[in-house]
Design an enzyme around this catalytic site. Structure first.
Site, mmCIF file in Angstrom:
data_model
loop_
_atom_site.group_PDB
_atom_site.id
_atom_site.type_symbol
_atom_site.label_atom_id
_atom_site.label_comp_id
_atom_site.label_asym_id
_atom_site.label_seq_id
_atom_site.Cartn_x
_atom_site.Cartn_y
_atom_site.Cartn_z
ATOM 1 N N HIS A 1 0.796 -1.225 0.000
ATOM 2 C CA HIS A 1 0.000 0.000 0.000
ATOM 3 C C HIS A 1 0.830 1.277 0.000
ATOM 4 O O HIS A 1 0.396 2.298 -0.537
ATOM 5 C CB HIS A 1 -0.961 -0.001 1.204
ATOM 6 C CG HIS A 1 -1.997 -1.074 1.112
ATOM 7 N ND1 HIS A 1 -2.947 -1.106 0.119
ATOM 8 C CD2 HIS A 1 -2.221 -2.175 1.875
ATOM 9 C CE1 HIS A 1 -3.723 -2.163 0.279
ATOM 10 N NE2 HIS A 1 -3.295 -2.825 1.321
ATOM 11 N N GLU B 1 -8.598 4.656 -7.809
ATOM 12 C CA GLU B 1 -7.514 4.979 -8.741
ATOM 13 C C GLU B 1 -8.027 5.710 -9.970
ATOM 14 O O GLU B 1 -7.386 5.707 -11.017
ATOM 15 C CB GLU B 1 -6.752 3.709 -9.150
ATOM 16 C CG GLU B 1 -7.529 2.708 -9.940
ATOM 17 C CD GLU B 1 -8.256 1.666 -9.095
ATOM 18 O OE1 GLU B 1 -8.662 0.657 -9.671
ATOM 19 O OE2 GLU B 1 -8.425 1.860 -7.876
#
Length: 198
Positions: free
Chosen positions: A83, A114
């Site tokens: 992450h 995203e």
């Protein structure tokens, strides 16, 4: 207000308190409209700005263009590197998108996860396509952490473009749907593509 006679220490203290309150209000306003990870505008700011520009475009009969951008293979990248690397990737992409806009009237926002969005008021289709191509080239040349990452899911972006002129989309939602459909087409045609709605 400050009553007379003035006391210099009290005046200085009150001015200091008001300046601190102003700074706190400005910070809260910034936080409410910006994505805390990437630093660009958030979805709430996008929705507000988009509504205003849609109505302004209708009133002034000016074009309004929209680019929806999705990071290709981001989940695989995030799973492969973790992450922290995923967050760094989002920040780099967001800042590249924001820095690709030359006009103060344009808005880059994190649309969700995203996905990113760009609102370009008074911007014609050929100019929008040139901006999208510039973003694509910049991101393709960015140094991501991709050593050992299989070549079939390196970081790139797919982009969908839709342009409103002469009220052909009828509603603001229809313009977003057109950009989203173009984005989906860019993804299905192999990713790292730019697709423009008819």
């Amino acid at each position: 207000y400050i009553t007379k006679p003035f006391s210099q220490p009290i005046v200085e203290l009150r001015v200091k308190n008001h300046l601190e309150l102003k700074q706190q209000r400005d910070l809260l306003a910034h936080l409410s409209s910006h994505d805390c990870l990437t630093g660009i505008s958030n979805r709430s700011k996008f929705d507000e700005f988009y509504k205003d520009e849609w109505l302004r475009g209708l009133r002034d009969k000016n074009p309004l263009s929209l680019i929806l951008i999705d990071i290709d293979f981001f989940k695989k990248y995030n799973d492969f590197y973790g992450h922290i690397a995923g967050d760094e990737c989002l920040i780099k992409v967001a800042q590249t998108i924001k820095n690709s806009l030359a006009r103060s009237v344009d808005l880059a926002a994190r649309y969700g996860g995203e996905e990113f969005a760009i609102i370009l008021p008074r911007c014609q289709k050929d100019t929008v396509a040139a901006i999208a191509k510039h973003i694509q080239i910049k991101i393709n040349n960015m140094p991501f952490t991709d050593i050992g990452l299989p070549s079939d899911f390196r970081i790139s972006v797919s982009q969908g473009i839709a342009c409103e002129f002469n009220n052909q989309y009828r509603t603001s939602e229809a313009l977003i749907c057109a950009a989203d459909t173009a984005l989906y087409r860019a993804k299905t045609e192999g990713r790292n593509k730019i697709s423009i709605s008819a």
